[in-house]
Design an enzyme around this catalytic site. Structure first.
Site, mmCIF file in Angstrom:
data_model
loop_
_atom_site.group_PDB
_atom_site.id
_atom_site.type_symbol
_atom_site.label_atom_id
_atom_site.label_comp_id
_atom_site.label_asym_id
_atom_site.label_seq_id
_atom_site.Cartn_x
_atom_site.Cartn_y
_atom_site.Cartn_z
ATOM 1 N N LYS A 1 -1.676 -1.238 -3.496
ATOM 2 C CA LYS A 1 -0.811 -0.351 -3.799
ATOM 3 C C LYS A 1 -1.044 0.899 -3.136
ATOM 4 O O LYS A 1 -0.071 1.803 -2.954
ATOM 5 C CB LYS A 1 -1.167 0.212 -5.360
ATOM 6 C CG LYS A 1 -0.553 -0.637 -6.506
ATOM 7 C CD LYS A 1 0.961 -0.845 -6.178
ATOM 8 C CE LYS A 1 1.489 -1.741 -7.448
ATOM 9 N NZ LYS A 1 2.933 -1.847 -7.364
ATOM 10 N N SER B 1 -3.887 -10.151 -10.918
ATOM 11 C CA SER B 1 -2.556 -10.728 -10.140
ATOM 12 C C SER B 1 -2.889 -11.753 -9.385
ATOM 13 O O SER B 1 -1.996 -12.655 -8.753
ATOM 14 C CB SER B 1 -2.249 -9.183 -9.573
ATOM 15 O OG SER B 1 -1.772 -8.319 -10.378
#
Length: 330
Positions: free
Chosen positions: A41, A264
């Site tokens: 991110k 994830s």
């Protein structure tokens, strides 16, 4: 090693793990957790903030606000601390305790939503709170990772070219879908530069991103309760949905071999294995997927036996060495 003057300048972008010794497939994992924000991110946060500053949306006295399940919040907390902005992260009760503490260590204010919206889930409730903050104070700036073009542009410019350079004969690219920024940036790049590469999206069971039936989700990262504005399904060849109990099993299997990744990653690897099992009889097919972060923020959830047992039952703790790869997705 480089000498840096700002934390966002450091990011390991060329590390891949060969998963063949574990899963007997030519599946490679691009590791994105080795930067000061601890996740992929950072790339999107860096690009979105830079674009907002260039457009004059961000400036002295601005307060950043973003809805995040965790990793984007940490990345923005770090950037805000470095660039002198106040930052408010609006998250929900599924956000890991370690992630909340990390954001607070950077000086961020963390607001935790405890009640989901009746039809749009926690994400809908978070976004409504963000909108209320913006309406109440003109100095509050919502970067909106769900629609900001910088989200996908970051991966078009960095993540996808790195994969293409390292794997000139890549057959399949498998990307987990959250905000779909990584997915859309990589898919657009490969459509333009390597259209022969199949692009497979991986989503969590219970997510509505690709029209699935909404349901409870306990592991932050992938999946949404509102379809992301960035998503363009015309760039995606296939979609695989992975049950969160299988996410836990994959993560623990990787950890048993010395690789400690976040939820994830387990979902993405499970989806990749399932797609390969169903679609590729030739086990020489080369596939790449992405590990968005590492596992330390998940120690009190998917690596905690009591949490796993209470959330998914004893079967999620069972070893999966004998399980067929295709059972990683349902």
């Amino acid at each position: 090693m480089p000498v840096i003057s700002a934390p966002h300048e450091f990011d390991v972008s060329d590390l891949f793990v060969d998963l063949h010794p574990i899963f007997a497939r030519h599946l490679y994992l691009k590791v994105e957790g080795f930067n000061f924000a601890g996740s992929i991110k950072l790339k999107a946060a860096r690009e979105i903030v830079a674009q907002a500053e260039a457009a004059g949306v961000l400036g002295p006295g601005s307060t950043l606000v973003e809805s995040s399940s965790g990793n984007m919040g940490v990345a923005l907390s770090m950037l805000a601390a470095n660039r002198g902005y106040r930052f408010v992260c609006v998250t929900d009760s599924r956000c890991n305790e370690a992630t909340r503490h990390t954001m607070q260590a950077f000086g961020a204010d963390v607001h935790v939503i405890t009640e989901a919206h009746p039809t749009e889930g926690y994400l809908g409730a978070r976004i409504r709170y963000v909108q209320e903050m913006c309406a109440a104070d003109e100095k509050v700036v919502w970067l909106n990772q769900y629609e900001a073009p910088g989200n996908w542009m970051a991966h078009y410019r960095t993540t996808a070219p790195a994969i293409a350079t390292r794997f000139p004969r890549l057959d399949v690219l498998v990307i987990g879908a959250g905000t779909t920024g990584t997915l859309m940036g990589c898919a657009r790049y490969f459509r333009e530069h390597r259209p022969d590469v199949r692009v497979v999206a991986v989503d969590a069971v219970g997510s509505v991103t690709f029209g699935g039936t909404p349901g409870p989700r306990h592991i932050p990262g992938l999946g949404t309760s509102i379809r992301p504005g960035l998503l363009d399904e015309s760039f995606v060849d296939s979609v695989v949905h992975v049950d969160e109990a299988d996410t836990v099993r994959i993560c623990r299997r990787l950890a048993a071999h010395g690789y400690h990744f976040g939820g994830s990653t387990g979902t993405a690897v499970g989806g990749a294995l399932a797609w390969l099992q169903e679609n590729c009889t030739d086990r020489r097919t080369t596939a790449v997927t992405i590990a968005p972060d590492l596992g330390e923020r998940y120690l009190d959830t998917l690596y905690d036996d009591n949490w796993v047992r209470g959330t998914f039952g004893d079967t999620a703790l069972a070893g999966d060495e004998e399980r067929n790869e295709g059972q990683a997705a349902r």
